[in-house]
Scaffold this active site. Structure first.
Site, PDB file in Angstrom:
ATOM      1  N   LYS A  27      -7.342  -3.447   1.795  1.00 46.17           N
ATOM      2  CA  LYS A  27      -6.055  -4.280   1.928  1.00 46.17           C
ATOM      3  C   LYS A  27      -5.939  -5.782   2.407  1.00 46.17           C
ATOM      4  CE  LYS A  27      -5.370  -0.734   6.015  1.00 46.17           C
ATOM      5  NZ  LYS A  27      -5.162  -0.900   7.118  1.00 46.17           N
ATOM      6  N   TYR A  71       3.381   4.141   4.686  1.00 41.69           N
ATOM      7  CA  TYR A  71       2.545   4.674   5.797  1.00 41.69           C
ATOM      8  C   TYR A  71       4.059   5.194   6.624  1.00 41.69           C
ATOM      9  CZ  TYR A  71      -1.211   1.278   6.132  1.00 41.69           C
ATOM     10  OH  TYR A  71      -1.837   0.512   5.926  1.00 41.69           O
ATOM     11  N   ASN A  95      -8.211  -3.684   9.484  1.00 43.30           N
ATOM     12  CA  ASN A  95      -9.726  -3.119   9.004  1.00 43.30           C
ATOM     13  C   ASN A  95     -10.143  -2.458   7.586  1.00 43.30           C
ATOM     14  OD1 ASN A  95      -7.397  -1.541   9.059  1.00 43.30           O
ATOM     15  ND2 ASN A  95      -7.573  -0.019  10.077  1.00 43.30           N
ATOM     16  N   HIS A 130      -8.214   1.324   3.023  1.00 42.31           N
ATOM     17  CA  HIS A 130      -6.609   2.624   3.834  1.00 42.31           C
ATOM     18  C   HIS A 130      -7.076   3.620   2.640  1.00 42.31           C
ATOM     19  CE1 HIS A 130      -3.875   5.503   4.135  1.00 42.31           C
ATOM     20  NE2 HIS A 130      -3.563   5.841   2.687  1.00 42.31           N
ATOM     21  N   GLU A 134      -0.061   9.557  -1.737  1.00 44.14           N
ATOM     22  CA  GLU A 134       0.051   8.719  -2.338  1.00 44.14           C
ATOM     23  C   GLU A 134      -0.937   7.972  -4.001  1.00 44.14           C
ATOM     24  OE1 GLU A 134      -1.156   7.262   2.570  1.00 44.14           O
ATOM     25  OE2 GLU A 134      -3.070   7.565   1.191  1.00 44.14           O
TER      26      GLU A 134
END
Ligand code: AMP
Length: 159
Positions: A10, A50, A123, A126, A137
């Site tokens: 990310k 998402y 975080n 992913h 994905e």
């Protein structure tokens, strides 16, 4: 049993200069990088990625975060790759992620803190939750010719 999963580093990973550190953890485990690219995600694309979270309270913060800078997208291959990658990544909330995991070692945000500040939990990464999500994905982020078949030198010891 050899399968592929999808991983995205990310914007916080890219901006903190942690791409190499994190990529190394997958290579150290003997996993194969079959696809790799940098992409700056649009709001529309974030909603496709998402799709299961779009209606959730935290989605706006998550969209703002995932679109604020480029991400590194990867296809990672290995034995039980979906499960193995998630073990290396650690649990979603860095505060409770175990030491030795990526999120436990490189981040410490808690839901409590980020909910109060109305920001996304930082975080770092992913990783697809299951095989079905991985298939979706990988298809969303990569074309077939961007995913490469090759042999790693240590493949006979890990696969
Ligand atoms: P996942 O599909 O599990 O990777 O979840 C997508 C992302 O949504 C996570 O990596 C977090 O950035 C965010 N997220 C998931 N659950 C929560 C939550 N309860 N509160 C805030 N953000 C969350």
């Amino acid at each position: 049993m050899v399968e592929q999963t999808f991983v995205a580093l990310k914007p916080d990973t890219v901006q903190r200069g942690l791409i190499g550190e994190i990529l190394k953890r997958f290579e150290n485990a003997g996993l194969k990088i079959s696809g790799l690219k940098m992409r700056w995600v649009t709001k529309d694309f974030a909603k496709q990625h998402y799709k299961s979270h779009v209606k959730k309270a935290f989605y706006n913060g998550l969209e703002k975060f995932i679109t604020e800078g480029p991400v590194i997208a990867m296809v990672v291959e290995g034995v039980c790759a979906v499960e193995t990658v998630r073990k290396i990544v650690g649990s979603t909330e860095p505060k409770t992620a175990a030491p030795g995991t990526i999120r436990g070692d490189f981040a410490h945000h808690s839901y409590n803190y980020t909910d109060k500040k109305k920001i996304a939990i930082k975080n770092l990464i992913h990783a697809s939750e299951n095989k079905k999500e991985a298939q979706y994905e990988i298809g969303l982020w990569f074309t077939d010719d961007e995913i490469h078949k090759y042999k790693t030198t240590h493949e006979k010891h890990t696969q």
